[in-house]
Design an enzyme around this catalytic site. Structure first.
Site, PDB file in Angstrom:
ATOM      1  N   SER A 123     -17.104 -16.852 -20.687  1.00  0.00           N
ATOM      2  CA  SER A 123     -17.618 -17.842 -21.653  1.00  0.00           C
ATOM      3  C   SER A 123     -16.674 -19.006 -21.496  1.00  0.00           C
ATOM      4  O   SER A 123     -16.475 -19.740 -20.490  1.00  0.00           O
ATOM      5  CB  SER A 123     -17.344 -17.344 -23.258  1.00  0.00           C
ATOM      6  OG  SER A 123     -17.761 -18.014 -24.049  1.00  0.00           O
ATOM      7  N   ARG A 166     -16.516 -18.882 -38.109  1.00  0.00           N
ATOM      8  CA  ARG A 166     -16.638 -17.822 -37.308  1.00  0.00           C
ATOM      9  C   ARG A 166     -18.067 -16.956 -37.592  1.00  0.00           C
ATOM     10  O   ARG A 166     -18.479 -16.391 -36.729  1.00  0.00           O
ATOM     11  CB  ARG A 166     -15.533 -16.566 -37.575  1.00  0.00           C
ATOM     12  CG  ARG A 166     -15.332 -15.495 -36.742  1.00  0.00           C
ATOM     13  CD  ARG A 166     -15.368 -15.672 -35.150  1.00  0.00           C
ATOM     14  NE  ARG A 166     -14.969 -14.850 -34.496  1.00  0.00           N
ATOM     15  CZ  ARG A 166     -14.902 -14.657 -32.941  1.00  0.00           C
ATOM     16  NH1 ARG A 166     -14.877 -15.807 -32.415  1.00  0.00           N
ATOM     17  NH2 ARG A 166     -14.421 -13.567 -32.615  1.00  0.00           N
ATOM     18  N   ASP A 221     -28.180 -13.255 -23.858  1.00  0.00           N
ATOM     19  CA  ASP A 221     -27.502 -14.395 -24.080  1.00  0.00           C
ATOM     20  C   ASP A 221     -28.039 -15.763 -24.762  1.00  0.00           C
ATOM     21  O   ASP A 221     -29.007 -16.439 -23.975  1.00  0.00           O
ATOM     22  CB  ASP A 221     -26.520 -14.730 -22.973  1.00  0.00           C
ATOM     23  CG  ASP A 221     -25.085 -15.574 -23.406  1.00  0.00           C
ATOM     24  OD1 ASP A 221     -25.209 -16.133 -24.444  1.00  0.00           O
ATOM     25  OD2 ASP A 221     -24.229 -15.596 -22.815  1.00  0.00           O
ATOM     26  N   HIS A 245     -24.390 -12.789 -26.082  1.00  0.00           N
ATOM     27  CA  HIS A 245     -23.282 -13.432 -25.415  1.00  0.00           C
ATOM     28  C   HIS A 245     -22.056 -12.434 -25.252  1.00  0.00           C
ATOM     29  O   HIS A 245     -21.615 -12.297 -24.135  1.00  0.00           O
ATOM     30  CB  HIS A 245     -22.819 -14.671 -26.136  1.00  0.00           C
ATOM     31  CG  HIS A 245     -21.723 -15.564 -25.242  1.00  0.00           C
ATOM     32  ND1 HIS A 245     -21.961 -15.856 -24.132  1.00  0.00           N
ATOM     33  CD2 HIS A 245     -20.634 -15.555 -25.985  1.00  0.00           C
ATOM     34  CE1 HIS A 245     -20.756 -16.585 -23.699  1.00  0.00           C
ATOM     35  NE2 HIS A 245     -20.048 -16.466 -24.859  1.00  0.00           N
ATOM     36  N   ASP A 246     -21.592 -11.946 -26.320  1.00  0.00           N
ATOM     37  CA  ASP A 246     -20.536 -10.949 -26.250  1.00  0.00           C
ATOM     38  C   ASP A 246     -20.478  -9.802 -25.444  1.00  0.00           C
ATOM     39  O   ASP A 246     -19.579  -8.936 -25.390  1.00  0.00           O
ATOM     40  CB  ASP A 246     -20.007 -10.531 -27.749  1.00  0.00           C
ATOM     41  CG  ASP A 246     -18.837 -11.812 -28.078  1.00  0.00           C
ATOM     42  OD1 ASP A 246     -18.552 -12.420 -27.336  1.00  0.00           O
ATOM     43  OD2 ASP A 246     -18.654 -11.515 -29.426  1.00  0.00           O
TER      44      ASP A 246
HETATM   45  C1  LIG Z   1      -4.301 -10.607 -30.904  1.00  0.00           C
HETATM   46  C2  LIG Z   1      -5.704 -10.518 -30.579  1.00  0.00           C
HETATM   47  O1  LIG Z   1      -6.710  -9.602 -31.709  1.00  0.00           O
HETATM   48  S1  LIG Z   1      -6.763 -11.557 -29.794  1.00  0.00           S
HETATM   49  C3  LIG Z   1      -7.767 -10.196 -28.639  1.00  0.00           C
HETATM   50  C4  LIG Z   1      -8.981  -9.901 -29.595  1.00  0.00           C
HETATM   51  N1  LIG Z   1     -10.237 -10.745 -29.503  1.00  0.00           N
HETATM   52  C5  LIG Z   1     -10.474 -11.330 -28.214  1.00  0.00           C
HETATM   53  O2  LIG Z   1     -10.084 -11.120 -26.973  1.00  0.00           O
HETATM   54  C6  LIG Z   1     -11.657 -12.125 -28.526  1.00  0.00           C
HETATM   55  C7  LIG Z   1     -12.876 -11.136 -28.000  1.00  0.00           C
HETATM   56  N2  LIG Z   1     -13.348 -10.095 -28.441  1.00  0.00           N
HETATM   57  C8  LIG Z   1     -14.293 -10.091 -29.570  1.00  0.00           C
HETATM   58  O3  LIG Z   1     -14.793 -11.108 -29.639  1.00  0.00           O
HETATM   59  C9  LIG Z   1     -14.703  -8.497 -30.066  1.00  0.00           C
HETATM   60  O4  LIG Z   1     -13.543  -8.025 -30.412  1.00  0.00           O
HETATM   61  C10 LIG Z   1     -15.877  -7.866 -29.363  1.00  0.00           C
HETATM   62  C11 LIG Z   1     -17.092  -8.887 -29.244  1.00  0.00           C
HETATM   63  C12 LIG Z   1     -15.119  -7.418 -28.071  1.00  0.00           C
HETATM   64  C13 LIG Z   1     -16.000  -6.686 -30.273  1.00  0.00           C
HETATM   65  O5  LIG Z   1     -16.379  -7.172 -31.265  1.00  0.00           O
HETATM   66  P1  LIG Z   1     -16.240  -6.479 -32.773  1.00  0.00           P
HETATM   67  O6  LIG Z   1     -15.823  -7.331 -34.081  1.00  0.00           O
HETATM   68  O7  LIG Z   1     -14.835  -5.650 -32.694  1.00  0.00           O
HETATM   69  O8  LIG Z   1     -17.355  -5.431 -32.772  1.00  0.00           O
HETATM   70  P2  LIG Z   1     -18.667  -5.520 -33.799  1.00  0.00           P
HETATM   71  O9  LIG Z   1     -19.152  -6.877 -33.964  1.00  0.00           O
HETATM   72  O10 LIG Z   1     -19.223  -4.306 -33.695  1.00  0.00           O
HETATM   73  O11 LIG Z   1     -17.819  -5.138 -35.578  1.00  0.00           O
HETATM   74  C14 LIG Z   1     -16.950  -4.138 -35.694  1.00  0.00           C
HETATM   75  C15 LIG Z   1     -16.345  -4.483 -36.707  1.00  0.00           C
HETATM   76  O12 LIG Z   1     -16.878  -4.824 -37.974  1.00  0.00           O
HETATM   77  C16 LIG Z   1     -16.881  -4.359 -39.128  1.00  0.00           C
HETATM   78  N3  LIG Z   1     -18.249  -4.011 -39.868  1.00  0.00           N
HETATM   79  C17 LIG Z   1     -19.401  -3.485 -38.969  1.00  0.00           C
HETATM   80  N4  LIG Z   1     -20.422  -3.558 -40.130  1.00  0.00           N
HETATM   81  C18 LIG Z   1     -19.966  -4.070 -41.266  1.00  0.00           C
HETATM   82  C19 LIG Z   1     -20.617  -4.524 -42.239  1.00  0.00           C
HETATM   83  N5  LIG Z   1     -21.984  -4.260 -42.558  1.00  0.00           N
HETATM   84  N6  LIG Z   1     -19.625  -4.997 -43.331  1.00  0.00           N
HETATM   85  C20 LIG Z   1     -18.440  -5.096 -43.149  1.00  0.00           C
HETATM   86  N7  LIG Z   1     -17.807  -4.872 -41.661  1.00  0.00           N
HETATM   87  C21 LIG Z   1     -18.567  -4.243 -40.926  1.00  0.00           C
HETATM   88  C22 LIG Z   1     -16.577  -2.737 -38.411  1.00  0.00           C
HETATM   89  O13 LIG Z   1     -16.077  -1.848 -39.406  1.00  0.00           O
HETATM   90  C23 LIG Z   1     -15.598  -3.164 -37.269  1.00  0.00           C
HETATM   91  O14 LIG Z   1     -14.246  -3.457 -37.861  1.00  0.00           O
HETATM   92  P3  LIG Z   1     -13.038  -3.543 -37.542  1.00  0.00           P
HETATM   93  O15 LIG Z   1     -12.976  -4.578 -36.225  1.00  0.00           O
HETATM   94  O16 LIG Z   1     -11.940  -3.745 -38.481  1.00  0.00           O
HETATM   95  O17 LIG Z   1     -12.722  -2.366 -36.501  1.00  0.00           O
HETATM   96  N1  LIG Z   2     -16.105 -13.287 -28.882  1.00  0.00           N
HETATM   97  C1  LIG Z   2     -15.676 -14.388 -28.113  1.00  0.00           C
HETATM   98  C2  LIG Z   2     -16.619 -15.391 -28.471  1.00  0.00           C
HETATM   99  C3  LIG Z   2     -17.108 -16.652 -27.361  1.00  0.00           C
HETATM  100  O1  LIG Z   2     -17.114 -16.016 -25.890  1.00  0.00           O
HETATM  101  C4  LIG Z   2     -14.414 -14.592 -28.605  1.00  0.00           C
HETATM  102  O2  LIG Z   2     -13.963 -14.586 -29.898  1.00  0.00           O
HETATM  103  O3  LIG Z   2     -13.450 -15.301 -27.780  1.00  0.00           O
END
Ligand SMILES: CC(=O)SCCNC(=O)CCNC(=O)[C@H](O)C(C)(C)COP(=O)(O)OP(=O)(O)OC[C@H]1O[C@@H](n2cnc3c(N)ncnc32)[C@H](O)[C@@H]1OP(=O)(O)O
Ligand SMILES: N[C@@H](CCO)C(=O)O
Length: 351
Positions: A146, A212, A299, A328-329
């Site tokens: 990305s 977001r 994507d 995309h993710d």
């Molecule tokens: C310091 C840092 O944190 S920086 C590093 C972390 N982030 C990054 O690097 C950015 C890249 N990562 C991401 O964008 C994301 O983590 C991804 C794409 C890998 C995964 O996305 P996630 O949000 O974990 O997955 P998903 O879309 O399935 O959502 C799951 C979350 O939504 C919640 N959820 C799911 N459905 C619902 C709903 N209907 N209503 C409310 N909450 C919900 C889940 O309980 C879960 O919560 P949690 O994150 O507290 O465990």
């Molecule tokens: N999930 C990604 C989105 C853009 O690639 C991030 O939060 O960095």
């Protein structure tokens, strides 16, 4: 029996690189000095030929072993017992690098809204200063997804023979009007927050939540919502997907700041490898490293055609595709497919 290996503990370091030199930016402005937070894992070989540089996406950080835990870490594809793995927080991001909340050395106060516009080229330039600081002459692989892929491509262009392999995941050579549109809508959400404009780290926080939520619609595909957010009972309100988007908005706003989000999305908008270089196709044709471009079939934001454009126009390009309902993710989630694609690419390209 304790089967835990000590490698991750002994081989990892998290540091901050301070660059006292002025950084001239694409915009014509400059940063009088800057810092980058970064991690390293593993050791450089005597030949210094085992460097893997991982670049994170929009809201990631320098802890690649956390957000790409399926790829980076002991016994993973990028194993610190074999490679020297570097991951630095992007310039402008709020995880330890210079960003709008950092102190402006000219005023002694945070930059806030005076922070200059950055480009992916500026971010690559800052990484190159860190590369020099670390004494790295050659990089085996730069890999990013990305926004991280955009910066990786820019950097690969300027590194020329100093990089052997470039891996660009779910990214492009020039940001499309569609992606700029999503970013603009997100910035409009931030602007509509009445706290935007205040000199406060929390300025625009509610707006960032909405931003977001909009962003999530572009990072996912309809198919994953059909699976994870489908209603099991008849309803007229309070849909699962509504609480999901609100939750995702709050989660991001609690770990990020709106000013940094603004700067990073603006940098993404202006990304154009071909700017001032005769266009994207020409610029791609001047890249010296082998390039693996990985697209995702679902994507909607950085389309697979944009990934294919990269591999078609570089002199030594390979295209591979992840098949996923995520959208995309998927590049952060489909680790098994990524591992398979990387293994084949490295086998074909001498390790
Ligand atoms: C310091 C840092 O944190 S920086 C590093 C972390 N982030 C990054 O690097 C950015 C890249 N990562 C991401 O964008 C994301 O983590 C991804 C794409 C890998 C995964 O996305 P996630 O949000 O974990 O997955 P998903 O879309 O399935 O959502 C799951 C979350 O939504 C919640 N959820 C799911 N459905 C619902 C709903 N209907 N209503 C409310 N909450 C919900 C889940 O309980 C879960 O919560 P949690 O994150 O507290 O465990
Ligand atoms: N999930 C990604 C989105 C853009 O690639 C991030 O939060 O960095």
């Amino acid at each position: 029996m304790n089967l835990q290996s000590p490698y991750l503990i002994t081989d990892m370091s998290q540091e901050v690189f301070h660059c006292e030199e002025e950084l001239q930016l694409d915009s014509g402005e400059s940063l009088p000095e800057f810092q980058l937070s970064y991690t390293t894992q593993g050791h450089l070989t005597a030949k210094k030929d085992n460097v893997i540089w991982v670049l994170h996406a929009l809201t990631g950080d320098a802890n690649a072993h956390e957000w790409w835990s399926g790829l980076v870490g002991e016994d993973k594809f990028f194993d610190p017992t074999k490679y020297f793995i570097v991951c630095a927080n992007l310039l402008g991001s709020c995880y330890g690098s210079t960003q709008p909340l950092s102190e402006n050395p000219k005023t002694g106060k945070p930059y806030y809204y005076d922070f200059p516009n950055l480009s992916t080229r500026d971010m690559a330039k800052a990484f190159d200063k860190l590369r020099e600081h670390l004494g790295i002459e050659k990089i085996d692989t730069v890999i990013g997804g990305s926004l991280g892929g955009q910066v990786a491509l820019e950097w690969s262009y300027s590194l020329q023979e100093k990089v052997k392999k470039t891996i660009i995941v779910a990214s492009n050579a020039k940001t499309s009007p569609w992606t700029i549109g999503f970013n603009e809508a997100q910035r409009m959400s931030i602007e509509s927050d009445s706290t935007w404009g205040q000199n406060s780290p929390d300025a625009g926080k509610k707006g960032l939540e909405a931003a977001r939520a909009i962003g999530m619609l572009s990072y996912r595909h309809q198919d994953i919502f059909e699976t994870s957010q489908k209603e099991t009972e008849e309803k007229t309100d309070h849909f699962k997907v509504s609480s999901y988007l609100r939750y995702q908005g709050q989660k991001l706003a609690n770990r990020f700041n709106a000013l940094s989000y603004w700067v990073l999305t603006k940098a993404m908008d202006s990304h154009d490898l071909g700017r001032g270089r005769g266009g994207t196709a020409k610029a791609l044709s001047e890249i010296k490293s082998k390039v693996l471009s990985i697209g995702i079939n679902t994507d909607l934001l950085f389309t697979k055609e944009e990934s294919q454009f990269i591999s078609k126009n570089v002199p030594n390009g390979t295209y591979r595709e992840i098949s996923s309902i995520y959208g995309h993710d998927a590049f952060l989630v489909e680790n098994e497919q990524l591992n398979y694609i990387l293994k084949s690419f490295y086998l074909e390209n001498n390790g």
